[in-house]
Scaffold this active site. Structure first.
Site, PDB file in Angstrom:
ATOM      1  N   VAL A   1       0.851  -1.192   0.000  1.00  0.00           N
ATOM      2  CA  VAL A   1       0.000   0.000   0.000  1.00  0.00           C
ATOM      3  C   VAL A   1       0.890   1.247   0.000  1.00  0.00           C
ATOM      4  CG1 VAL A   1      -1.836   1.252   1.190  1.00  0.00           C
ATOM      5  CG2 VAL A   1      -1.801  -1.257   1.239  1.00  0.00           C
ATOM      6  N   LYS A   2       0.727   2.052  -1.045  1.00  0.00           N
ATOM      7  CA  LYS A   2       1.555   3.252  -1.194  1.00  0.00           C
ATOM      8  C   LYS A   2       0.816   4.434  -0.566  1.00  0.00           C
ATOM      9  CE  LYS A   2       4.560   4.958  -4.899  1.00  0.00           C
ATOM     10  NZ  LYS A   2       4.694   5.065  -6.359  1.00  0.00           N
ATOM     11  N   VAL A   3       1.511   5.113   0.334  1.00  0.00           N
ATOM     12  CA  VAL A   3       0.880   6.148   1.160  1.00  0.00           C
ATOM     13  C   VAL A   3       1.730   7.424   1.070  1.00  0.00           C
ATOM     14  CG1 VAL A   3       0.246   6.726   3.545  1.00  0.00           C
ATOM     15  CG2 VAL A   3       0.036   4.354   2.753  1.00  0.00           C
TER      16      VAL A   3
END
Ligand code: G3P
Length: 218
Positions: free
Chosen positions: A86-88
């Protein structure tokens, strides 16, 4: 060093995977938009399609900018496939979300890193990887590679497990510089990976080998 490809284009991902040197994929909302994918169901299906092409981490970015929204999106993304990361974004709400995901065993990539201080925060929150954007730093006449070096050094000082993923790579030399200073991963456009093949002496040498072989047949 691990090589990721920085694209949402399935053909390019296939081409890089067929080389046998591809370890993962990174995407972002701009790259997804470039492929014309924005409808929520299509976005999710596209991430699954990418995961089916490469057996390695695939970064899928959240769009929300508040904690609750990031958690909802991130959990949905992580449930798609075991390889989803998950890219945040590097904002305060993002750091809270990274801590939450880290406690839950969900892998994260903290993106839009432009300083060592930001990378330190992300590592403390338990990010699996951080993405410093070296090309965009070079674009404003600062030194992107130097930032990678600084982050690698800080992580080594404290034994952080967070991996340094050099992003916004623009050419083969960026990859090489990042390898020299110990970046864990480089995420690159296909053209930069293919650029690593190039050397005129290889071409000249191969042409000579083939000509000599042909001539020796008489
Ligand atoms: O995926 C993030 C990063 O690699 C973006 O690169 O070329 O848009 O600066 P670029």
């Amino acid at each position: 060093m691990n090589f990721f490809i920085d694209t949402a284009n399935l053909e390019q991902i296939k081409e890089a995977a067929q080389l046998g040197v591809l370890d993962g994929v990174t995407t972002n909302p701009s790259l997804m938009a470039k492929e014309g994918i924005s409808e929520p169901k299509a976005v999710l299906q596209h991430y699954v399609d990418i995961c089916n092409l490469v057996d390695g981490p695939v970064s899928a970015e959240v769009i929300s900018t508040n904690f609750e929204g990031m958690i909802k999106e991130g959990e949905e993304l992580a449930a798609l496939h075991k390889n989803i990361v998950v890219k945040v974004p590097m904002i305060a709400e993002g750091i809270k979300a990274i801590k939450y995901f880290s406690d839950k065993g969900i892998k994260t990539n903290c993106t839009l890193i432009f300083s060592a201080g930001q990378a330190l925060l992300a590592a403390k929150a338990g990010a699996t990887m951080v993405s410093p954007f070296i090309g965009r730093i070079d674009d404003i006449n600062w030194d992107g590679v130097q930032l990678i070096e600084q982050i690698v050094h800080i992580y080594q000082n404290y034994g952080y497990a967070t991996e340094v993923l050099a992003a916004s790579i623009r050419n083969p030399l960026h990859i090489l510089k990042c390898a020299e200073i110990g970046a864990d991963i480089a995420t690159c456009p296909l053209s930069s990976i293919m650029g690593l093949f190039n050397h005129p002496l290889t071409d000249i040498g191969l042409a000579k080998f083939l000509a000599d072989h042909k001539n020796s047949k008489g």
